[in-house]
Design a protein around this motif. Structure first.
Motif, PDB file in Angstrom:
ATOM      1  N   TYR A  16     -39.360  -0.893  -1.881  1.00 17.39           N
ATOM      2  CA  TYR A  16     -39.144  -1.610  -3.132  1.00 17.39           C
ATOM      3  C   TYR A  16     -40.414  -1.640  -3.980  1.00 17.39           C
ATOM      4  O   TYR A  16     -40.358  -1.492  -5.199  1.00 17.39           O
ATOM      5  CB  TYR A  16     -38.657  -3.031  -2.863  1.00 17.39           C
ATOM      6  CG  TYR A  16     -37.327  -3.101  -2.164  1.00 17.39           C
ATOM      7  CD1 TYR A  16     -36.385  -2.083  -2.277  1.00 17.39           C
ATOM      8  CD2 TYR A  16     -37.008  -4.181  -1.361  1.00 17.39           C
ATOM      9  CE1 TYR A  16     -35.165  -2.144  -1.624  1.00 17.39           C
ATOM     10  CE2 TYR A  16     -35.789  -4.260  -0.714  1.00 17.39           C
ATOM     11  CZ  TYR A  16     -34.871  -3.238  -0.840  1.00 17.39           C
ATOM     12  OH  TYR A  16     -33.665  -3.308  -0.197  1.00 17.39           O
ATOM     13  N   LEU A  17     -41.551  -1.834  -3.348  1.00 16.14           N
ATOM     14  CA  LEU A  17     -42.833  -1.823  -4.063  1.00 16.14           C
ATOM     15  C   LEU A  17     -43.019  -0.492  -4.784  1.00 16.14           C
ATOM     16  O   LEU A  17     -43.333  -0.452  -5.973  1.00 16.14           O
ATOM     17  CB  LEU A  17     -43.972  -2.067  -3.071  1.00 16.14           C
ATOM     18  CG  LEU A  17     -45.401  -2.078  -3.609  1.00 16.14           C
ATOM     19  CD1 LEU A  17     -46.263  -2.974  -2.741  1.00 16.14           C
ATOM     20  CD2 LEU A  17     -46.010  -0.691  -3.646  1.00 16.14           C
ATOM     21  N   SER A  76     -35.622  -9.791 -11.330  1.00 19.29           N
ATOM     22  CA  SER A  76     -34.422  -9.051 -11.730  1.00 19.29           C
ATOM     23  C   SER A  76     -34.537  -7.569 -11.381  1.00 19.29           C
ATOM     24  O   SER A  76     -33.561  -6.962 -10.922  1.00 19.29           O
ATOM     25  CB  SER A  76     -34.138  -9.235 -13.221  1.00 19.29           C
ATOM     26  OG  SER A  76     -35.130  -8.636 -14.015  1.00 19.29           O
ATOM     27  N   HIS A  77     -35.720  -6.989 -11.565  1.00 16.78           N
ATOM     28  CA  HIS A  77     -35.898  -5.577 -11.214  1.00 16.78           C
ATOM     29  C   HIS A  77     -35.801  -5.373  -9.706  1.00 16.78           C
ATOM     30  O   HIS A  77     -35.151  -4.427  -9.255  1.00 16.78           O
ATOM     31  CB  HIS A  77     -37.239  -5.064 -11.743  1.00 16.78           C
ATOM     32  CG  HIS A  77     -37.200  -4.670 -13.178  1.00 16.78           C
ATOM     33  ND1 HIS A  77     -37.163  -5.599 -14.195  1.00 16.78           N
ATOM     34  CD2 HIS A  77     -37.173  -3.460 -13.771  1.00 16.78           C
ATOM     35  CE1 HIS A  77     -37.128  -4.966 -15.353  1.00 16.78           C
ATOM     36  NE2 HIS A  77     -37.137  -3.670 -15.122  1.00 16.78           N
ATOM     37  N   PHE A  81     -33.111  -3.000  -7.450  1.00 17.64           N
ATOM     38  CA  PHE A  81     -33.478  -1.980  -6.468  1.00 17.64           C
ATOM     39  C   PHE A  81     -32.974  -2.346  -5.079  1.00 17.64           C
ATOM     40  O   PHE A  81     -32.695  -1.468  -4.269  1.00 17.64           O
ATOM     41  CB  PHE A  81     -34.994  -1.775  -6.434  1.00 17.64           C
ATOM     42  CG  PHE A  81     -35.543  -1.184  -7.705  1.00 17.64           C
ATOM     43  CD1 PHE A  81     -34.966  -0.085  -8.307  1.00 17.64           C
ATOM     44  CD2 PHE A  81     -36.653  -1.735  -8.310  1.00 17.64           C
ATOM     45  CE1 PHE A  81     -35.462   0.456  -9.481  1.00 17.64           C
ATOM     46  CE2 PHE A  81     -37.181  -1.207  -9.480  1.00 17.64           C
ATOM     47  CZ  PHE A  81     -36.578  -0.112 -10.065  1.00 17.64           C
ATOM     48  N   ALA A  82     -32.878  -3.628  -4.798  1.00 15.41           N
ATOM     49  CA  ALA A  82     -32.463  -4.116  -3.479  1.00 15.41           C
ATOM     50  C   ALA A  82     -31.016  -4.603  -3.518  1.00 15.41           C
ATOM     51  O   ALA A  82     -30.666  -5.591  -2.890  1.00 15.41           O
ATOM     52  CB  ALA A  82     -33.387  -5.246  -3.046  1.00 15.41           C
ATOM     53  N   PHE A  83     -30.152  -3.889  -4.231  1.00 17.91           N
ATOM     54  CA  PHE A  83     -28.792  -4.373  -4.466  1.00 17.91           C
ATOM     55  C   PHE A  83     -28.027  -4.667  -3.184  1.00 17.91           C
ATOM     56  O   PHE A  83     -27.165  -5.533  -3.166  1.00 17.91           O
ATOM     57  CB  PHE A  83     -28.008  -3.399  -5.353  1.00 17.91           C
ATOM     58  CG  PHE A  83     -27.821  -2.031  -4.754  1.00 17.91           C
ATOM     59  CD1 PHE A  83     -26.690  -1.741  -4.013  1.00 17.91           C
ATOM     60  CD2 PHE A  83     -28.775  -1.048  -4.949  1.00 17.91           C
ATOM     61  CE1 PHE A  83     -26.515  -0.472  -3.461  1.00 17.91           C
ATOM     62  CE2 PHE A  83     -28.611   0.218  -4.406  1.00 17.91           C
ATOM     63  CZ  PHE A  83     -27.471   0.512  -3.661  1.00 17.91           C
ATOM     64  N   ARG A  84     -28.373  -3.990  -2.086  1.00 15.19           N
ATOM     65  CA  ARG A  84     -27.682  -4.267  -0.815  1.00 15.19           C
ATOM     66  C   ARG A  84     -28.105  -5.604  -0.217  1.00 15.19           C
ATOM     67  O   ARG A  84     -27.379  -6.191   0.569  1.00 15.19           O
ATOM     68  CB  ARG A  84     -27.947  -3.152   0.184  1.00 15.19           C
ATOM     69  CG  ARG A  84     -27.234  -1.871  -0.167  1.00 15.19           C
ATOM     70  CD  ARG A  84     -27.418  -0.812   0.912  1.00 15.19           C
ATOM     71  NE  ARG A  84     -26.714   0.392   0.563  1.00 15.19           N
ATOM     72  CZ  ARG A  84     -27.262   1.460   0.006  1.00 15.19           C
ATOM     73  NH1 ARG A  84     -28.555   1.458  -0.275  1.00 15.19           N
ATOM     74  NH2 ARG A  84     -26.544   2.512  -0.286  1.00 15.19           N
TER      75      ARG A  84
END
Length: 93
Positions: A16-17, A76-77, A81-84
């Motif tokens: 994610y970073l 929010s960003h 990216f981590a939608f799961r």
């Protein structure tokens, strides 16, 4: 200066970073590797570090209003990216 830090538990902190830094590198001054990243906004700096326990995020801004806005932008960003895993548990202090 106004500063806030959050630790976000996730097993995917490094991924994610890197995604977040690559995303912002098109418009902002960004430096990053697998374990740490810095993003320079006009009136704020976001510093991140990834560990096996999660992602630590620090926002340092010229005032509280800007800090609060950047905190929301980061959240929010990262949630996109981590939608799961979203919504990720942010506890700013």
């Amino acid at each position: 200066m106004s500063t806030a830090t959050a630790h976000v538990p996730t097993a995917n902190a490094s991924r994610y970073l890197q995604q977040l830094c690559k995303h912002w590198s098109h418009k902002l001054d960004v430096a990053f590797d697998e374990r740490a990243g810095t993003v320079r906004f006009q009136d704020a700096v976001v510093s991140m570090s990834a560990s096996e326990q999660g992602l630590s995020v620090t926002v340092e801004a010229t005032n509280e209003e800007i800090r609060d806005r950047i905190e929301g932008v980061v959240q929010s960003h990262l949630d996109r990216f981590a939608f799961r895993e979203a919504p990720l548990p942010f506890q700013w202090s």
